[in-house]
Every structure is written in C-alpha cells, then in structure tokens.
Design a protein around this motif. Structure first.
Motif, PDB file in Angstrom:
ATOM      1  N   LEU A  84       0.829  -1.210   0.000  1.00 49.67           N
ATOM      2  CA  LEU A  84       0.000   0.000   0.000  1.00 49.67           C
ATOM      3  C   LEU A  84       0.860   1.256   0.000  1.00 49.67           C
ATOM      4  CD1 LEU A  84      -2.840  -1.018   2.461  1.00 49.67           C
ATOM      5  CD2 LEU A  84      -3.078  -0.501   0.034  1.00 49.67           C
ATOM      6  N   PHE A  85       1.942   1.243   0.770  1.00 53.89           N
ATOM      7  CA  PHE A  85       2.828   2.408   0.832  1.00 53.89           C
ATOM      8  C   PHE A  85       3.484   2.670  -0.524  1.00 53.89           C
ATOM      9  CE2 PHE A  85       7.127   4.099   1.420  1.00 53.89           C
ATOM     10  CZ  PHE A  85       6.807   5.358   1.905  1.00 53.89           C
ATOM     11  N   SER A  92       2.503   1.613  -3.428  1.00 51.35           N
ATOM     12  CA  SER A  92       1.471   1.968  -4.409  1.00 51.35           C
ATOM     13  C   SER A  92       1.061   3.426  -4.267  1.00 51.35           C
ATOM     14  CB  SER A  92       0.251   1.071  -4.240  1.00 51.35           C
ATOM     15  OG  SER A  92       0.579  -0.253  -4.531  1.00 51.35           O
ATOM     16  N   SER A  93       0.892   3.889  -3.045  1.00 52.87           N
ATOM     17  CA  SER A  93       0.502   5.296  -2.858  1.00 52.87           C
ATOM     18  C   SER A  93       1.636   6.236  -3.258  1.00 52.87           C
ATOM     19  CB  SER A  93       0.076   5.545  -1.414  1.00 52.87           C
ATOM     20  OG  SER A  93       1.145   5.316  -0.530  1.00 52.87           O
ATOM     21  N   LEU A  94       2.876   5.848  -2.986  1.00 56.49           N
ATOM     22  CA  LEU A  94       4.015   6.655  -3.412  1.00 56.49           C
ATOM     23  C   LEU A  94       4.101   6.702  -4.937  1.00 56.49           C
ATOM     24  CD1 LEU A  94       6.564   8.194  -2.421  1.00 56.49           C
ATOM     25  CD2 LEU A  94       7.781   6.022  -2.623  1.00 56.49           C
ATOM     26  N   PHE A 128       1.621   6.188  -7.036  1.00 55.96           N
ATOM     27  CA  PHE A 128       0.482   6.949  -7.540  1.00 55.96           C
ATOM     28  C   PHE A 128       0.743   8.451  -7.430  1.00 55.96           C
ATOM     29  CE2 PHE A 128      -3.516   9.173  -6.630  1.00 55.96           C
ATOM     30  CZ  PHE A 128      -4.171   8.955  -7.831  1.00 55.96           C
ATOM     31  N   SER A 129       1.326   8.870  -6.312  1.00 55.89           N
ATOM     32  CA  SER A 129       1.627  10.292  -6.132  1.00 55.89           C
ATOM     33  C   SER A 129       2.609  10.777  -7.195  1.00 55.89           C
ATOM     34  CB  SER A 129       2.211  10.543  -4.744  1.00 55.89           C
ATOM     35  OG  SER A 129       1.309  10.166  -3.754  1.00 55.89           O
ATOM     36  N   TRP A 152       0.852  10.919 -10.515  1.00 56.55           N
ATOM     37  CA  TRP A 152      -0.059  12.059 -10.549  1.00 56.55           C
ATOM     38  C   TRP A 152       0.714  13.365 -10.785  1.00 56.55           C
ATOM     39  CZ3 TRP A 152      -5.303  12.375 -10.416  1.00 56.55           C
ATOM     40  CH2 TRP A 152      -5.861  13.630 -10.198  1.00 56.55           C
ATOM     41  N   SER A 189      -4.386   7.200 -13.173  1.00 53.28           N
ATOM     42  CA  SER A 189      -5.503   6.274 -13.004  1.00 53.28           C
ATOM     43  C   SER A 189      -5.118   4.853 -13.407  1.00 53.28           C
ATOM     44  CB  SER A 189      -6.725   6.748 -13.797  1.00 53.28           C
ATOM     45  OG  SER A 189      -6.447   6.753 -15.177  1.00 53.28           O
ATOM     46  N   ALA A 227      -3.143   3.500 -10.551  1.00 51.41           N
ATOM     47  CA  ALA A 227      -4.013   3.199  -9.414  1.00 51.41           C
ATOM     48  C   ALA A 227      -4.791   1.907  -9.633  1.00 51.41           C
ATOM     49  CB  ALA A 227      -4.976   4.359  -9.162  1.00 51.41           C
ATOM     50  N   SER A 258      -2.336  -1.004  -9.369  1.00 54.55           N
ATOM     51  CA  SER A 258      -1.940  -1.215  -7.973  1.00 54.55           C
ATOM     52  C   SER A 258      -3.059  -1.865  -7.169  1.00 54.55           C
ATOM     53  CB  SER A 258      -1.560   0.116  -7.317  1.00 54.55           C
ATOM     54  OG  SER A 258      -0.441   0.666  -7.943  1.00 54.55           O
ATOM     55  N   ALA A 259      -4.279  -1.394  -7.363  1.00 54.11           N
ATOM     56  CA  ALA A 259      -5.412  -1.952  -6.619  1.00 54.11           C
ATOM     57  C   ALA A 259      -5.635  -3.420  -6.982  1.00 54.11           C
ATOM     58  CB  ALA A 259      -6.674  -1.137  -6.908  1.00 54.11           C
TER      59      ALA A 259
END
Length: 119
Positions: A50-51, A53-55, A57-58, A61, A70, A73, A76-77
């Motif tokens: 999750l970490f 993936s969020s990094l 995604f940021s 973006w 997108s 995201a 990753s999901a």
C-alpha cells in the motif's frame, strides 16, 4: 481430448494431499507459531505494498497525466487484490479446508486487468 480442468484439479489435489502429510506430524504449537509468523509477514507485505502503491500513484499524478495516474491506481489496486487472494490460498495449504471458489477467484484481478487494458 484432454480436459485441462481435470488435470489442474488432480495437480492441486496432490498438492493439498502432500502438504497435509508434511504437516501432520508437527506439534500444534509449532503450527500455530508458523501461522502467526505468516500472518505478521502477510500484513507487513500488504502495508508495504500500500505504501509503495501510494508513493507511485503520487509520483504518477505529479509527473504524468490523469490517465497515467488512473492506470497506475487500477493496476496497484488489482495487484493488491491479487496478493490478498493469493495469501488466502496459501493459508489453506496444509489444512483440510478446500475452497475451490478462492482457488479460482485468485485469478479474477488478472483477468479483469487483461480485459480492461487488453484492447
């Protein structure tokens, strides 16, 4: 004509049988300790996923377009969903519990990903 589904069931049936034989002689305390270690490793892996993936995604973006972010995201999901379903499958190895729904459900994120982006 060879039915592939029957062969897969035979292979997984042998896999479950051999894993049950290997763990049959282990003391229950050892099994419990191993499962606790596995649960801790699985939760650490999911938190790290999750970490990252969020990094990612940021960064997608910030440096990319909305379509890039997108796509990242969604990938990753679905990757995290696949990891969760695969973890549930691995938990069942060595036990007498057989759930064919989870066995086949673990491929759903991969199929969805190919269906979405395999145009």
């Amino acid at each position: 004509v060879v039915n592939v589904a029957d062969n897969v069931d035979d292979i997984f049936g042998k896999e479950f049988a051999s894993s049950e034989q290997k763990t049959a002689g282990l003391p229950s305390k050892l099994k419990t300790a191993a499962m606790n270690d596995y649960a801790q490793l699985r939760s650490t892996f999911l938190a790290d996923s999750l970490f990252v993936s969020s990094l990612g995604f940021s960064l997608a973006w910030y440096f990319g377009s909305f379509k890039d972010a997108s796509s990242f995201a969604i990938g990753s999901a679905l990757g995290i969903c696949y990891s969760i379903l695969l973890g549930r499958y691995v938990e069942k190895i060595g036990t007498s519990q057989k759930n064919r729904t989870i066995d086949t459900l673990r491929f759903a994120p991969v199929i969805i990903l190919v269906a979405l982006y395999g145009k």
